[in-house]
Scaffold this active site. Structure first.
Site, PDB file in Angstrom:
ATOM      1  N   LYS A 171       0.718  -1.367   0.267  1.00  0.00           N
ATOM      2  CA  LYS A 171      -0.070  -0.084   0.185  1.00  0.00           C
ATOM      3  C   LYS A 171       1.142   0.842   0.089  1.00  0.00           C
ATOM      4  O   LYS A 171       0.497   2.676  -0.936  1.00  0.00           O
ATOM      5  CB  LYS A 171      -0.392  -0.289   1.085  1.00  0.00           C
ATOM      6  N   LYS A 246       0.481  11.966   5.636  1.00  0.00           N
ATOM      7  CA  LYS A 246       1.298  10.895   6.234  1.00  0.00           C
ATOM      8  C   LYS A 246       1.288  10.000   5.375  1.00  0.00           C
ATOM      9  O   LYS A 246       2.364   9.055   5.454  1.00  0.00           O
ATOM     10  CB  LYS A 246      -0.456  10.038   6.636  1.00  0.00           C
TER      11      LYS A 246
HETATM   12  P1  NAD Z   1     -11.590   9.788   7.798  1.00  0.00           P
HETATM   13  O1  NAD Z   1     -10.808  10.469   8.853  1.00  0.00           O
HETATM   14  O2  NAD Z   1     -12.178   9.863   6.905  1.00  0.00           O
HETATM   15  O3  NAD Z   1     -12.362   8.374   8.722  1.00  0.00           O
HETATM   16  C1  NAD Z   1     -11.747   7.944   9.359  1.00  0.00           C
HETATM   17  C2  NAD Z   1     -12.941   7.638  10.681  1.00  0.00           C
HETATM   18  O4  NAD Z   1     -11.994   7.556  12.334  1.00  0.00           O
HETATM   19  C3  NAD Z   1     -13.183   8.978  11.522  1.00  0.00           C
HETATM   20  O5  NAD Z   1     -14.628   9.122  11.524  1.00  0.00           O
HETATM   21  C4  NAD Z   1     -12.638   8.968  13.194  1.00  0.00           C
HETATM   22  O6  NAD Z   1     -13.647   9.818  13.558  1.00  0.00           O
HETATM   23  C5  NAD Z   1     -12.804   7.288  13.531  1.00  0.00           C
HETATM   24  N1  NAD Z   1     -11.904   6.817  14.727  1.00  0.00           N
HETATM   25  C6  NAD Z   1     -10.242   8.019  14.875  1.00  0.00           C
HETATM   26  N2  NAD Z   1      -9.963   7.702  15.947  1.00  0.00           N
HETATM   27  C7  NAD Z   1     -10.904   5.869  15.932  1.00  0.00           C
HETATM   28  C8  NAD Z   1     -11.129   4.973  17.209  1.00  0.00           C
HETATM   29  N3  NAD Z   1     -10.465   4.979  18.153  1.00  0.00           N
HETATM   30  N4  NAD Z   1     -12.087   4.280  17.534  1.00  0.00           N
HETATM   31  C9  NAD Z   1     -13.631   4.620  16.873  1.00  0.00           C
HETATM   32  N5  NAD Z   1     -13.233   5.475  15.196  1.00  0.00           N
HETATM   33  C10 NAD Z   1     -12.240   6.035  15.388  1.00  0.00           C
HETATM   34  O7  NAD Z   1     -10.128   9.000   6.969  1.00  0.00           O
HETATM   35  P2  NAD Z   1     -10.961   8.112   5.769  1.00  0.00           P
HETATM   36  O8  NAD Z   1     -10.446   8.460   4.763  1.00  0.00           O
HETATM   37  O9  NAD Z   1     -11.844   7.014   6.244  1.00  0.00           O
HETATM   38  O10 NAD Z   1     -10.084   6.800   5.469  1.00  0.00           O
HETATM   39  C11 NAD Z   1      -8.919   5.452   6.339  1.00  0.00           C
HETATM   40  C12 NAD Z   1      -8.314   5.382   6.477  1.00  0.00           C
HETATM   41  O11 NAD Z   1      -7.990   4.588   5.004  1.00  0.00           O
HETATM   42  C13 NAD Z   1      -6.492   5.867   6.137  1.00  0.00           C
HETATM   43  O12 NAD Z   1      -5.215   4.619   6.855  1.00  0.00           O
HETATM   44  C14 NAD Z   1      -6.545   6.067   4.768  1.00  0.00           C
HETATM   45  O13 NAD Z   1      -4.884   6.758   4.849  1.00  0.00           O
HETATM   46  C15 NAD Z   1      -6.819   4.497   4.376  1.00  0.00           C
HETATM   47  N6  NAD Z   1      -7.290   5.134   2.839  1.00  0.00           N
HETATM   48  C16 NAD Z   1      -8.221   5.923   2.570  1.00  0.00           C
HETATM   49  C17 NAD Z   1      -8.830   6.738   0.934  1.00  0.00           C
HETATM   50  C18 NAD Z   1      -9.262   7.553   0.573  1.00  0.00           C
HETATM   51  O14 NAD Z   1      -9.195   7.837  -0.709  1.00  0.00           O
HETATM   52  N7  NAD Z   1     -10.375   8.316   1.652  1.00  0.00           N
HETATM   53  C19 NAD Z   1      -8.536   5.273   0.410  1.00  0.00           C
HETATM   54  C20 NAD Z   1      -7.987   4.362   0.442  1.00  0.00           C
HETATM   55  C21 NAD Z   1      -7.340   3.857   1.808  1.00  0.00           C
END
Ligand code: NAD
Length: 298
Positions: A171, A246
């Site tokens: 990734k 990040k």
């Molecule tokens: P986001 O910030 O939209 O969602 C993360 C969620 O986790 C938030 O709603 C936050 O409130 C919650 N959270 C944080 N700590 C918590 C805890 N201890 N308990 C419960 N909830 C908690 O992020 P995202 O865009 O959904 O990304 C999530 C992961 O996926 C990241 O690692 C990101 O790099 C990866 N990712 C994102 C994408 C994208 O297009 N957005 C694509 C592939 C991978």
């Protein structure tokens, strides 16, 4: 059909759980953010008030959290998943995190008697919505096969990457290319604009030519060209600039450990840092286009 615990219902977790619900599973979801929890509940997730509650009756638990420290916090300690999941619960972390944190989670899961996989995804929120994400999964192959039917409703591709933490390694390398390609698409789009090319004409050429890339097709940085582009919504986040920063930092850290020169990766990281310093870290990462056209300064 299974009962599935899901921790982290943000931009990715929400549409991913919606597909599990559509497939007939019961998803018990928790997020620290009340709006995220409400949005997921509107799509059929059983919203609960803690991760411990989410684990009740679950045979499998997924986490989809921003960074390594969030994933560690979700699994460790008296309120964490290791202390509260029923014996035999299959644990899968889909967050993109550093290899060292993924290693810690694998080791602590094994010590606590759980099967665990690092299973980050690619495909963005569009892939999450359509159920076409690519899952890259590190861990024992028998455990990957056990997880496969639960992952299928969310996936276009499920690829076993090898031993523990290799999913995260894949990734990190993929996203290094993603963000370099995102910047190259922005530079080309701005230059094409300034050379008098129509956006749609240039887009239609580049997407069938050697300049094609996923961010070009998905995040073309001018409005009205691609339906999925954040530029259509003033760069409302699909993948925040802070999360992109990040991810590219994870690549740079891995590069330092392996003595690998990442010239372009370093420049792209500096650009994402500038976005953050301009107060736009919570906007979509494709807002880097504003560094190219100078509109952050205006
Ligand atoms: P986001 O910030 O939209 O969602 C993360 C969620 O986790 C938030 O709603 C936050 O409130 C919650 N959270 C944080 N700590 C918590 C805890 N201890 N308990 C419960 N909830 C908690 O992020 P995202 O865009 O959904 O990304 C999530 C992961 O996926 C990241 O690692 C990101 O790099 C990866 N990712 C994102 C994408 C994208 O297009 N957005 C694509 C592939 C991978």
């Amino acid at each position: 059909m299974a009962t599935i615990a899901w921790i982290g219902l943000g931009n990715m977790g929400h549409p991913m759980t919606a597909n599990l619900v559509r497939a007939g599973h019961t998803v018990r979801g928790f997020d620290l953010s009340a709006p995220a929890l409400e949005a997921a509940a509107a799509d059929g997730v059983v919203a609960v008030g803690s991760s411990t509650e989410a684990l009740e009756g679950a045979e499998i638990a997924f986490t989809m959290l921003p960074r390594g420290e969030h994933a560690l916090a979700a699994y460790q300690g008296p309120e964490g998943i290791f202390a509260n999941a029923a014996p035999g619960t299959l644990l899968i972390d889909c967050s993109t995190i550093d290899v060292a944190s993924a290693r810690t989670l694998h080791d602590e899961a094994a010590a606590a008697g759980f099967e665990f996989l690092d299973a980050p995804v690619s495909g963005g929120i569009a892939g999450a919505q359509k159920g076409t994400l690519a899952f890259m999964i590190g861990g024992e192959s028998a455990v990957v096969e056990k997880a496969r039917p639960f992952i299928e409703p969310m996936a276009g591709n499920i690829i076993a990457t090898g031993e523990a933490t290799t999913g995260q390694a894949a990734k990190i390398c993929n996203n290094l290319m993603l963000f370099i390609n995102m910047v190259s698409s922005s530079e080309a789009a701005v230059l094409a604009d300034r050379l008098g090319l129509d956006h749609e004409v240039f887009y239609s050429i580049a997407t069938v030519s050697s300049g094609d890339s996923w961010p070009l097709r998905t995040w073309y940085p001018y409005p009205g060209v691609v339906e999925s582009s954040p530029a259509n919504h003033d760069f409302a986040p699909t993948f925040t600039a802070d999360l992109a920063n990040k991810d590219i930092r994870l690549a740079l850290a891995a590069a330092e450990e392996t003595d690998t020169p990442l010239v372009l990766g370093s420049i792209v990281q500096e650009m994402l840092q500038k976005v953050s310093d301009a107060g736009a870290g919570d906007r979509d990462c494709s807002i880097v286009k504003k560094l190219v056209d100078g509109s952050f300064e205006s």
